[in-house]
Write an enzyme that holds these catalytic residues in place. Sequence first.
Site, short mmCIF file in Angstrom:
data_model
loop_
_atom_site.label_atom_id
_atom_site.label_comp_id
_atom_site.label_asym_id
_atom_site.label_seq_id
_atom_site.Cartn_x
_atom_site.Cartn_y
_atom_site.Cartn_z
N ASP A 196 46.94 88.25 7.38
CA ASP A 196 47.27 87.20 6.49
C ASP A 196 46.14 86.00 6.20
OD1 ASP A 196 49.63 88.35 6.46
OD2 ASP A 196 50.88 86.53 6.62
N HIS A 230 46.15 87.51 11.63
CA HIS A 230 45.45 86.73 10.60
C HIS A 230 43.69 86.94 10.76
CE1 HIS A 230 49.36 84.68 11.16
NE2 HIS A 230 49.31 84.11 9.88
NI NI Z 1 49.84 82.33 5.90
#
Ligand code: NI
Length: 266
Positions: free
Chosen positions: A76, A216
Site C-alpha cells: 500500500d 507497504h
Molecule cells: Ni494506506
Amino acid sequence: MVIMASRSTAFRFLTSVVLLFFLAGCGAPLSEHWSGYRLGQGAEPSTAADSPAAAKPPAPAAPDCRKVKCVALTFDDGPGTYTEALLKLLDEHNAKATFFLIGKNVEKHPGIARDEVAAGHEIGNHTYSHQDLTELSLAAGQRELRKTEEAIKKATGAAPTLVRPPYGVIPKGLKKSLDVPVALWSVDTLDWKTRDTKKTTKAAEKIVPGSIVLMHDIHKSTLEAMPKILADLGAQGYHFVTVSQLVGNPKPGIAYGTGRHPGGKG
Ligand code: NI
C-alpha cells in the site's frame, strides 16, 4: 419482409442478452462483508488486457489456488522510493503482487505505476490523499476514488481492478456504489507500525495458504524484509499471486479479507 423479420429476430436476441447481463448483475450480493473468501483459479485482472503491456506475449496462466499453496502479497501507499527495488526483487522470485496506489503518489511517479502494470502486477485504488473515508461525505469519498482512478489510467493506460480503503474502513453506501471489489487483508505484518525489518519478517511467519498480506512499499524496512520473506515462502512451495488470482473472480460490492489490525489503526 425477410429483412424486417431477421431484424426483429436480431432485436429480440439482443434484448435477451442485455436482460441476462442485467439479471446477472442484480444477482450479486452487494453489501456482504465476506471475510471467508474462497480460493480460485485466477483469471488475469482486466488491467492486463487494457494495458499498453498487452501487446506482449500472454503471461503464463495463473496457478490454481485451490490445488497449490498461494499467497497474495499486497503493498500500500506507493508508488514510492523503494518500489522499483521491490519490483526487481519480485521479478527475481517470479512473484506477482498487488499494489494499492495513492493517487497523489501516482501523479508524482507515473513511470513506476506503469512499470508495475507492465510487470503483470495488479493495481488497486487506495484513494487520492489517504483520508479516513468514514469521515468524508459520500460525494467526497467518491471523488477521492475517481481522482485516483483517473491518475492510474493516465499513468498506466489501465484502470484499477480493486479498492482498498485507508485503515481498512469504508462506509456501506460508498462500498455499494463501487464497480470493483474491496480487498482488505487477512495478515497484517504491522510493517507500517514497527518499521522494523526483523519484526516484519517474523510477522510474515503467520502467512498460511490463501493469505492476503498487508505491507507497504514506502518503508525501507519492508523492502529489506522482502528477500527473506520471498525466499522462505518460496522454499515452502508458495506461489505469489495477485488478489484477483487468489480469489478467482472477486465480485464488486464484496470486501475480501477481515482487514483487522492486531492492535491499533493503520
Ligand atoms: Ni494506506
